[in-house]
Write an enzyme that holds these catalytic residues in place. Structure first.
Site, PDB file in Angstrom:
ATOM      1  N   ASP A 175     -16.609  -6.724   7.711  1.00  0.00           N
ATOM      2  CA  ASP A 175     -17.641  -5.536   7.441  1.00  0.00           C
ATOM      3  C   ASP A 175     -19.051  -6.125   7.430  1.00  0.00           C
ATOM      4  O   ASP A 175     -20.047  -5.664   7.928  1.00  0.00           O
ATOM      5  CB  ASP A 175     -17.423  -5.020   6.148  1.00  0.00           C
ATOM      6  CG  ASP A 175     -16.614  -6.149   5.149  1.00  0.00           C
ATOM      7  OD1 ASP A 175     -16.913  -7.358   5.311  1.00  0.00           O
ATOM      8  OD2 ASP A 175     -16.392  -5.688   4.019  1.00  0.00           O
ATOM      9  N   GLU A 223       1.048  -1.136  -0.208  1.00  0.00           N
ATOM     10  CA  GLU A 223       0.100   0.087  -0.044  1.00  0.00           C
ATOM     11  C   GLU A 223       0.828   1.241  -0.109  1.00  0.00           C
ATOM     12  O   GLU A 223       1.223   1.587   1.035  1.00  0.00           O
ATOM     13  CB  GLU A 223      -0.835   0.066   1.270  1.00  0.00           C
ATOM     14  CG  GLU A 223      -2.067  -1.115   1.177  1.00  0.00           C
ATOM     15  CD  GLU A 223      -2.386  -1.561   2.699  1.00  0.00           C
ATOM     16  OE1 GLU A 223      -3.574  -2.089   2.682  1.00  0.00           O
ATOM     17  OE2 GLU A 223      -1.795  -1.208   3.716  1.00  0.00           O
ATOM     18  N   ASP A 241      -1.042  -0.293  11.264  1.00  0.00           N
ATOM     19  CA  ASP A 241      -1.050  -1.704  11.629  1.00  0.00           C
ATOM     20  C   ASP A 241       0.207  -2.456  11.497  1.00  0.00           C
ATOM     21  O   ASP A 241       0.430  -3.484  11.907  1.00  0.00           O
ATOM     22  CB  ASP A 241      -2.210  -2.535  11.407  1.00  0.00           C
ATOM     23  CG  ASP A 241      -3.010  -3.182  12.418  1.00  0.00           C
ATOM     24  OD1 ASP A 241      -2.672  -2.768  13.544  1.00  0.00           O
ATOM     25  OD2 ASP A 241      -3.534  -4.433  12.398  1.00  0.00           O
ATOM     26  N   LYS A 286      -6.623  -8.826  13.444  1.00  0.00           N
ATOM     27  CA  LYS A 286      -6.387  -8.089  12.047  1.00  0.00           C
ATOM     28  C   LYS A 286      -7.197  -6.668  11.822  1.00  0.00           C
ATOM     29  O   LYS A 286      -6.959  -5.857  12.630  1.00  0.00           O
ATOM     30  CB  LYS A 286      -6.895  -9.032  10.979  1.00  0.00           C
ATOM     31  CG  LYS A 286      -6.304 -10.505  10.907  1.00  0.00           C
ATOM     32  CD  LYS A 286      -6.843 -11.396   9.837  1.00  0.00           C
ATOM     33  CE  LYS A 286      -6.329 -12.529   9.935  1.00  0.00           C
ATOM     34  NZ  LYS A 286      -6.684 -13.547  11.128  1.00  0.00           N
TER      35      LYS A 286
END
Length: 1032
Positions: A732, A320, A349, A490
């Site tokens: 989600d 990323e 993280d 996570k």
């Protein structure tokens, strides 16, 4: 809404003269001398002649509220009136034009109005003959002069208008927040159910532009949706007859083959039903940003908009890129929203020093970028996307300095990119002694799995100003503590850490979460969400507002259905008509109260219409009647809208105190729910958000470090009932399901300009790995206690919403019948058998009808949704490709996890963009086992086609009929796998050797087995053959 220009100088008598809004003539009077009122709902000024013309030749409805005109006394009857009695307006004699008007509690209204609630700002309605209240619509003598100003009608007299203007001025001086409009309809007396919204709406809300609903539902036109529903029902009927025929006509010569095919078809039928019927009630929504500004954000006044905490999550800066994250952060800092109401939290993280250093550079560049964005109101406000646009700079330029400033800003951005790339290049070097900070101290996050918590505040009230001296939004870097032996959960664990940190430092009542690659493409996105969240009627029932995902950098043909157009344009719009869309992981604005595990207030109980009535939209008259009956009863309210005060001043002044506060829990109970942090526990009880006044910034940072420690969630409800829910890599879906099960509803907001844009995996391998992760999360939910098949039956989850969630969790299981069914055509061609006993007119008829119904459903779905036929077809193709690869492996991994308790690894999807724009990444092939099953299936069907055609040539024309059906199914499989073949045979790369080897080996072995063993053919046992001589 301030009066401007000539309106201030006009005499009151001129302002009170009602004019028809169609012909701009006097509306006239009734036989009793009262002003003629065409519509008794919104009192839109229309004269009698225009009223009668509309009833005879027009739509027979009010131009403003679309309410059907009723017949007035003296007007001719038209078709549709039936036995309707003509209305005769007879105003109550107690209402005098010269009498000082009294509110409902009997107090006189003077020139001064303390606090000025909404009900004090609105004038009492005159009474119509049958006891009906008629709402007077303000109008002006010049409708084009003041588009946002509405003036009182002559029916109320000059004193009433003066009272209203004075009350409005008093409200403006005291900055009073509207209160009475946020009350439940049960507390407002008689109410009306607005067909454009989800909840009962107070009659007084229709009188003032600033007090009308901030959004409305727009139903799909009946000419588009009704044929779609009819075809769905017909397809269901045809499917039932087709399955009945298939079950009652077995193939004796290949019974096992027939049985397997019928079982697969039944599985597909169930899957189609679960996927189709949640699309039964699709809707659209519209927002009114001008009304939001009139209500909460008027110029020259302190903004009353609610604060929003924005979360950006990242893990690995190599997958990323920091430049992608920086663009997302810059778009957040430049958003069109009050600066003091926005706070940005970046969760690292991976505890990477590269991310922290990149944020430091981003905060410095933001001091120049943010004022540039706001000066020229540019879109989008992510610099990479903005400078990539091809714009004619000399077209429609208002300020001549724009071109010069743009060139200078682009140079600044290029320098910023160079600094970020230098940091990335430096980070690729991994020193043995670990990374060292600028002060010489070792970086605390050198060990990614064992490091302390870290928080760094870059911008905000502590002195973060831009180059123009204006304040910038708060920017905070957060890396939670990680220790070996602890379960960190996570992404869900990282999001819960951000919820607690933001609750301590800023405590905004609403939260927006974004992936690091999803920048804000529409600077008014937060305002779009606030039209739902801060709506006084709808907002208290909304847990989140979900925006559709839009992507940059996808190839023109969208070969692998990366845009997910069918899901975002069809499925989620269908769910919005039930209880709301599912949470898709990013681009979602949350109500903090809903994340804390609270339940929404109870709605008014209405008499439920019958099944057939509900399918057709229900009866409006019955709903109006039930809402009026229910409004007389007070319903208990557990929570209130966090953006408004908890007491109604009118009730307090009258001696009645209505306590709508959130019930306070003891410190012990709060500690069991949220764990032990005094500051955070206090923040959970603050309805309007904000932080305690008597706490210093040092104390807040100390508490923030505590709430992201490893053991903070122990013996609490975090991850089980509060925040993001643990137990699945697709946290989600699970989080949204828990909220809907409690009774909350969600909203699907689709502004014309996409709110957010991100990047999607371009090449085939990354795309399949992404689909694998989604499918694995669904399988984990299926085998958990939160499975929607059996969870939440005591709550308020609607049954169609439950069906949608069941489909979301079991869809990976269709991979098993799908891969078997896709193998059947090749098997039939190789062994010269078929799953249908014989080809006749009946068989052909059922297949043709089923095929036509499938095509009709797709065409009508495209028609009402606006999805392109190419996008719809790409979705169908990738459903097969993903089903025979990623979904199949997800089922296997899910079973392994459940049976052997083996955790699966979470793979971060690469967010690298296609910088060159030549789609080079599209043709890159990376080895993964997911490529083997589709390749094998493709080769297997090709071998079957060759074998079938060879057999037909040898057998002659008599075999042309049966072979046609077999070849049709084989080509159906090959066409659906065609994008996969194009991905393997890319322009610049070839299929990996290992994939070709294993696929050909498997296809060859299967082909030989089917030809030699012939397992699904019933063998006929005849008499034993005896040897005989030559003359036998």
């Amino acid at each position: 809404m301030e009066l401007q220009g000539e309106a201030r100088g006009k005499p009151m008598a001129a302002l009170s003269a009602p004019l028809c809004r169609i012909c701009f003539k006097d509306v006239g009077k009734t036989v009793d001398g009262e002003p003629f009122i065409a519509c008794s709902v919104c009192v839109y000024p229309v004269c009698r002649l225009c009223y009668e013309d509309e009833r005879e030749d027009g739509k027979q409805s009010c131009p403003q509220c679309n309410t059907r005109y009723k017949r007035h006394k003296g007007s001719p009857a038209v078709d549709g009136d039936g036995d309707e009695v003509a209305l005769d307006f007879d105003y109550d004699k107690e209402v005098s034009h010269n009498h000082i008007l009294r509110p409902t509690n009997g107090q006189e209204v003077s020139g001064e109005c303390p606090a000025a609630s909404h009900e004090r700002l609105s004038t009492p309605s005159p009474v119509v003959g049958g006891g009906k209240h008629v709402k007077i619509l303000p109008n002006s003598s010049d409708v084009n002069q003041f588009p946002n100003t509405r003036v009182a009608d002559a029916g109320l007299g000059n004193i009433a208008w003066k009272e209203r203007v004075d009350a409005w001025k008093m409200k403006k001086e005291k900055n009073a927040v509207p209160m009475s409009s946020s009350q439940a309809s049960s507390e407002r007396g008689d109410g009306d159910v607005d067909s454009r919204s989800d909840v009962p709406v107070d009659d007084s809300l229709l009188n003032d532009e600033a007090r009308q609903p901030l959004s409305r539902k727009v139903s799909i036109r009946s000419s588009k949706i009704n044929p779609y529903r009819f075809v769905i029902v017909m397809r269901l009927v045809i499917l039932c007859f087709f399955l009945h025929y298939r079950i009652t006509n077995p193939v004796r010569s290949a019974y096992p083959l027939w049985l397997i095919s019928v079982m697969c078809e039944i599985c597909f039928a169930i899957s189609w039903i679960l996927d189709q019927f949640p699309k039964w009630l699709p809707i659209n929504r519209e927002t009114y940003l001008d009304r939001l500004a009139l209500r909460y954000d008027q110029e020259g006044e302190p903004s009353q908009l609610a604060a929003v905490d924005i979360f950006v999550s990242t893990v690995d800066p190599l997958k990323e890129p920091p430049l992608v994250t920086a663009n997302t952060v810059l778009s957040i800092l430049a958003v069109d929203y009050p600066v003091d109401k926005v706070s940005c939290y970046v969760s690292d993280d991976g505890a990477a020093m590269l991310t922290l250093e990149a944020l430091a550079q981003t905060s410095e560049f933001a001091r120049k970028w943010v004022p540039f964005c706001k000066k020229y109101t540019i879109e989008p406000r992510a610099p990479e996307s903005f400078f990539a646009q091809k714009i004619d700079f000399f077209k429609d330029i208002v300020q001549t300095s724009f071109v010069k400033d743009r060139i200078a800003m682009k140079r600044e951005y290029e320098d910023f990119k160079i600094r970020i790339n230098e940091l990335v290049e430096k980070a690729t070097e991994d020193p043995e002694e670990g990374r060292v900070m600028q002060d010489g101290m070792p970086w605390p996050g050198n060990n990614v799995r064992d490091h302390p918590a870290m928080i760094q505040v870059f911008l905000g009230q502590s002195g973060g100003l831009d180059t123009d001296g204006n304040e910038l939004p708060c920017l905070v870097y957060v890396s939670r503590e990680k220790r070996q032996g602890f379960q960190h959960h996570k992404k869900a664990g990282a999001m819960n850490a951000l919820v607690r940190v933001s609750g301590v430092l800023t405590n905004g009542p609403f939260l927006l979460n974004l992936d690091c690659d999803h920048y804000i493409n529409n600077s008014k996105a937060l305002r779009e969400a606030m039209c739902f969240m801060m709506d006084p009627n709808l907002g208290k029932y909304v847990c989140y507002v979900q925006f559709p995902q839009r992507f940059d950098g996808i190839d023109r043909n969208d070969r692998y259905a990366n845009r997910n157009t069918v899901f975002f344009e069809i499925n989620l719009r269908g769910l919005d008509g039930i209880q709301g869309p599912v949470y898709v992981g990013t681009g979602c604005v949350f109500n903090r109260t809903a994340l804390y595990g609270d339940e929404p207030p109870l709605k008014l109980k209405k008499k439920k219409p019958g099944f057939l009535s509900s399918l057709c939209g229900g009866s409006r008259k019955k709903s109006l009647k039930s809402s009026k009956e229910g409004s007389e009863k007070k319903m208990p309210k557990k929570h209130v809208n966090p953006t408004v005060p908890v007491f109604n001043l009118e009730d307090i002044e009258g001696g009645v105190e209505v306590d709508d506060k959130k019930p306070l829990l003891s410190k012990e109970l709060l500690g069991k729910r949220f764990s032990q942090s005094a500051v955070f526990l206090d923040s959970t009880q603050m309805e309007n958000g904000g932080v305690p006044q008597n706490v210093t910034p040092e104390m807040l940072l100390k508490e923030a470090i505590q709430v992201i420690s490893c053991g903070y969630e122990d013996k609490s409800e975090w991850g089980t009932e509060i925040g993001w829910i643990y137990g699945s890599v697709t946290e989600d879906i699970l989080t949204g399901f828990k909220m809907h099960a409690r009774g909350w509803r969600s909203i699907y907001c689709m502004p014309k300009r996409p709110a957010f844009k991100g990047s999607a995996p371009i090449n085939l391998s990354d795309r399949l790995n992404q689909v694998l992760r989604w499918a694995l999360g669904s399988v984990e939910i299926l085998f958990s206690r939160h499975c929607p098949i059996w969870y939440g039956y005591g709550g308020r989850l609607k049954w169609l919403q439950r069906v949608a969630y069941i489909n979301t969790t079991i869809y990976p299981l269709t991979a098993i019948p799908l891969i078997v069914y896709c193998s059947l055509p090749a098997v039939c061609l190789l062994i010269n058998k078929f799953i249908i006993p014989k080809v006749s007119n009946i068989e052909i008829l059922w297949f043709i009808l089923l095929f036509i119904s499938i095509m009709a459903t797709g065409i009508l779905e495209i028609r009402w949704s606006g999805v392109g036929i190419d996008e719809w077809w790409r979705n169908e193709q990738f459903w097969v490709i993903g089903g025979v690869s990623a979904h199949l492996l997800a089922v296997f991994q899910g079973l392994v996890k459940v049976v052997f308790r083996v955790d699966t690894n979470f793979t971060v999807t690469s967010k690298a963009s296609d910088e060159n724009g030549d789609s080079a990444e599209l043709y890159k092939i990376k080895w993964t086992f997911l490529l083997v099953p589709p390749t094998t299936l493709f080769i297997f069907n090709l071998i079957g086609v060759v074998a079938g055609v060879s057999y037909a040539v040898n057998a002659g024309y008599r075999s042309s009929g049966p072979i046609f059906g077999k070849l049709f199914f084989a080509f159906w499989v090959i066409i659906h796998l065609f994008p996969f073949l194009k991905g393997l045979m890319g322009r610049k790369n070839r299929i990996p050797t290992i994939v070709v080897f294993w696929s050909i080996m498997l296809a060859t072995v299967l082909s030989v087995l089917w030809v030699r063993l012939d397992p699904f053919t019933t063998r006929v046992i005849g008499p034993k053959a005896e040897k005989c001589g030559i003359g036998c």
